[in-house]
Design an enzyme around this catalytic site. Sequence first.
Site, PDB file in Angstrom:
ATOM      1  N   CYS A   1      -4.665  -2.885   2.615  1.00 30.11           N
ATOM      2  CA  CYS A   1      -5.427  -1.837   3.295  1.00 30.11           C
ATOM      3  C   CYS A   1      -5.461  -2.199   4.772  1.00 30.11           C
ATOM      4  O   CYS A   1      -6.052  -3.214   5.156  1.00 30.11           O
ATOM      5  CB  CYS A   1      -6.844  -1.733   2.731  1.00 30.11           C
ATOM      6  SG  CYS A   1      -7.884  -0.521   3.585  1.00 30.11           S
ATOM      7  N   GLY A   2      -4.806  -1.385   5.598  1.00 34.31           N
ATOM      8  CA  GLY A   2      -4.705  -1.711   7.019  1.00 34.31           C
ATOM      9  C   GLY A   2      -6.035  -1.675   7.739  1.00 34.31           C
ATOM     10  O   GLY A   2      -6.395  -2.612   8.461  1.00 34.31           O
ATOM     11  N   THR A   3      -6.786  -0.577   7.564  1.00 36.74           N
ATOM     12  CA  THR A   3      -8.100  -0.514   8.210  1.00 36.74           C
ATOM     13  C   THR A   3      -9.026  -1.575   7.624  1.00 36.74           C
ATOM     14  O   THR A   3      -9.882  -2.121   8.320  1.00 36.74           O
ATOM     15  CB  THR A   3      -8.729   0.880   8.055  1.00 36.74           C
ATOM     16  OG1 THR A   3      -8.718   1.261   6.676  1.00 36.74           O
ATOM     17  CG2 THR A   3      -7.978   1.918   8.875  1.00 36.74           C
TER      18      THR A   3
ATOM     19  N   ASN B   1     -12.909   4.926   9.495  1.00 34.04           N
ATOM     20  CA  ASN B   1     -13.349   5.081   8.113  1.00 34.04           C
ATOM     21  C   ASN B   1     -14.217   3.877   7.764  1.00 34.04           C
ATOM     22  O   ASN B   1     -14.180   2.848   8.438  1.00 34.04           O
ATOM     23  CB  ASN B   1     -12.160   5.250   7.154  1.00 34.04           C
ATOM     24  CG  ASN B   1     -11.211   4.072   7.177  1.00 34.04           C
ATOM     25  OD1 ASN B   1     -11.332   3.157   7.988  1.00 34.04           O
ATOM     26  ND2 ASN B   1     -10.233   4.073   6.302  1.00 34.04           N
TER      27      ASN B   1
ATOM     28  N   ASN C   1     -15.124   1.502   1.606  1.00 36.22           N
ATOM     29  CA  ASN C   1     -14.140   0.592   1.052  1.00 36.22           C
ATOM     30  C   ASN C   1     -14.753  -0.806   1.103  1.00 36.22           C
ATOM     31  O   ASN C   1     -15.492  -1.119   2.036  1.00 36.22           O
ATOM     32  CB  ASN C   1     -12.865   0.618   1.890  1.00 36.22           C
ATOM     33  CG  ASN C   1     -12.294   2.017   2.033  1.00 36.22           C
ATOM     34  OD1 ASN C   1     -11.729   2.566   1.116  1.00 36.22           O
ATOM     35  ND2 ASN C   1     -12.463   2.618   3.210  1.00 36.22           N
TER      36      ASN C   1
ATOM     37  N   ASN D   1       0.891  -1.168   0.000  1.00 33.80           N
ATOM     38  CA  ASN D   1       0.000   0.000   0.000  1.00 33.80           C
ATOM     39  C   ASN D   1       0.928   1.215   0.000  1.00 33.80           C
ATOM     40  O   ASN D   1       1.594   1.493   0.995  1.00 33.80           O
ATOM     41  CB  ASN D   1      -0.855  -0.042   1.254  1.00 33.80           C
ATOM     42  CG  ASN D   1      -2.116   0.780   1.210  1.00 33.80           C
ATOM     43  OD1 ASN D   1      -2.821   0.843   2.201  1.00 33.80           O
ATOM     44  ND2 ASN D   1      -2.426   1.412   0.099  1.00 33.80           N
TER      45      ASN D   1
ATOM     46  N   GLU E   1     -10.511   0.310  -2.631  1.00 39.05           N
ATOM     47  CA  GLU E   1     -10.548   1.489  -1.759  1.00 39.05           C
ATOM     48  C   GLU E   1     -11.240   2.654  -2.444  1.00 39.05           C
ATOM     49  O   GLU E   1     -11.041   2.893  -3.639  1.00 39.05           O
ATOM     50  CB  GLU E   1      -9.122   1.898  -1.364  1.00 39.05           C
ATOM     51  CG  GLU E   1      -8.442   0.943  -0.413  1.00 39.05           C
ATOM     52  CD  GLU E   1      -7.232   1.580   0.248  1.00 39.05           C
ATOM     53  OE1 GLU E   1      -7.357   2.699   0.777  1.00 39.05           O
ATOM     54  OE2 GLU E   1      -6.152   0.961   0.220  1.00 39.05           O
ATOM     55  N   ARG E   2     -12.021   3.394  -1.648  1.00 40.73           N
ATOM     56  CA  ARG E   2     -12.659   4.613  -2.149  1.00 40.73           C
ATOM     57  C   ARG E   2     -11.617   5.549  -2.756  1.00 40.73           C
ATOM     58  O   ARG E   2     -10.581   5.810  -2.161  1.00 40.73           O
ATOM     59  CB  ARG E   2     -13.315   5.401  -1.002  1.00 40.73           C
ATOM     60  CG  ARG E   2     -14.516   4.838  -0.363  1.00 40.73           C
ATOM     61  CD  ARG E   2     -14.953   5.743   0.789  1.00 40.73           C
ATOM     62  NE  ARG E   2     -13.890   5.942   1.772  1.00 40.73           N
ATOM     63  CZ  ARG E   2     -13.938   6.807   2.780  1.00 40.73           C
ATOM     64  NH1 ARG E   2     -15.004   7.555   2.949  1.00 40.73           N
ATOM     65  NH2 ARG E   2     -12.927   6.924   3.625  1.00 40.73           N
TER      66      ARG E   2
ATOM     67  N   CYS F   1      -5.722   5.783   7.460  1.00 37.89           N
ATOM     68  CA  CYS F   1      -5.171   4.659   6.701  1.00 37.89           C
ATOM     69  C   CYS F   1      -4.233   3.913   7.631  1.00 37.89           C
ATOM     70  O   CYS F   1      -3.248   4.484   8.110  1.00 37.89           O
ATOM     71  CB  CYS F   1      -4.437   5.158   5.462  1.00 37.89           C
ATOM     72  SG  CYS F   1      -3.633   3.844   4.532  1.00 37.89           S
ATOM     73  N   GLY F   2      -4.543   2.661   7.902  1.00 33.86           N
ATOM     74  CA  GLY F   2      -3.751   1.899   8.860  1.00 33.86           C
ATOM     75  C   GLY F   2      -2.343   1.607   8.383  1.00 33.86           C
ATOM     76  O   GLY F   2      -1.381   1.671   9.153  1.00 33.86           O
TER      77      GLY F   2
END
Length: 306
Positions: free
Chosen positions: A245-247, A179, A212, A21, A236-237, A94-95
């Site tokens: 994607c961490g989150t 998010n 997302n 990422n 992802e948006r 963002c994680g």
Amino acid sequence: MTEAAVPLTGLRFAKGHGTGNDFVLVADPDGERDIAPEQVALLCDRHRGIGGDGLIRAVRSMHLPEGAALLADNPDAEWFMDYRNGDGSLSEMCGNGVRVFVHFLIDQGLASLAEGEALTIGTRGGVKVVARTGTGYRVDMGPWEFIFPEQAGERGTDSLVEAAGLDVARPALSVSMGNPHTVVALADLAELEGTRLGAAPAVTPVPPYGTNVEFAVPADPLVTDDVGHITMRVHERGVGETLSCGTGACAAAVATRFWAGATAPDDWAVAVPGGTVGVRFFPGADGREHVELSGPAVIVADGVLA
């Protein structure tokens, strides 16, 4: 580019990633260089710019309204992660990005952090505490919550998702990690590989600020040595499909753990195209269940815009 946009010639930048990422990073300690959305999109363009899933500007919290508001209750949050999606739109958090952000601060000499120590970082998704480990960083992502709690509690799902490559709409669960995320469970890795994420999946109902979308395949067996295992892809948006994607990994673990029931573990390994991240659930000091994300962060290049 708008007339108000200040040319970016001479701007110093770095490029970094967390499990693939990737981000363009800019140090702007005194908040003197606001970057217009169209400039963000150009910098993140993989053919005409540097290329990245998003842009992160490092600003001292006191110089942004969102950051100054956090300082009253969190005086240690000196730095604010001003994060933009690859299309220039604002994003809450963002994680993977917050790990790379802290690594960037250290790399630039703006912060120091020994193994085991932690930094408090301001974001639009709230304050995040990032600790350095022997292999990367771990982040207290804060509490999770269902976006549509009544439907989640009643049915275990709250929406339907359509995506290219899937024969019918699939039930999904919407989770906020600061998010929004919508998580779909798929049957096997072949179905995951056949799902095409070039276009945004259609979500009904869509959360208020968009979402997302994660497509997750639980392992069989789900749990090995007290660790749950998931393989995931994500759209992802404002970006499209990303390598990680961490989150989103946190949200996928939240949903899978919820579906698995009371015996599900608190520790998870989430495999994404760019690597593997760790997710852990623990009781927070605020009395709510928190989620911790762990993984690597890498700076791969730096330079100056011509």
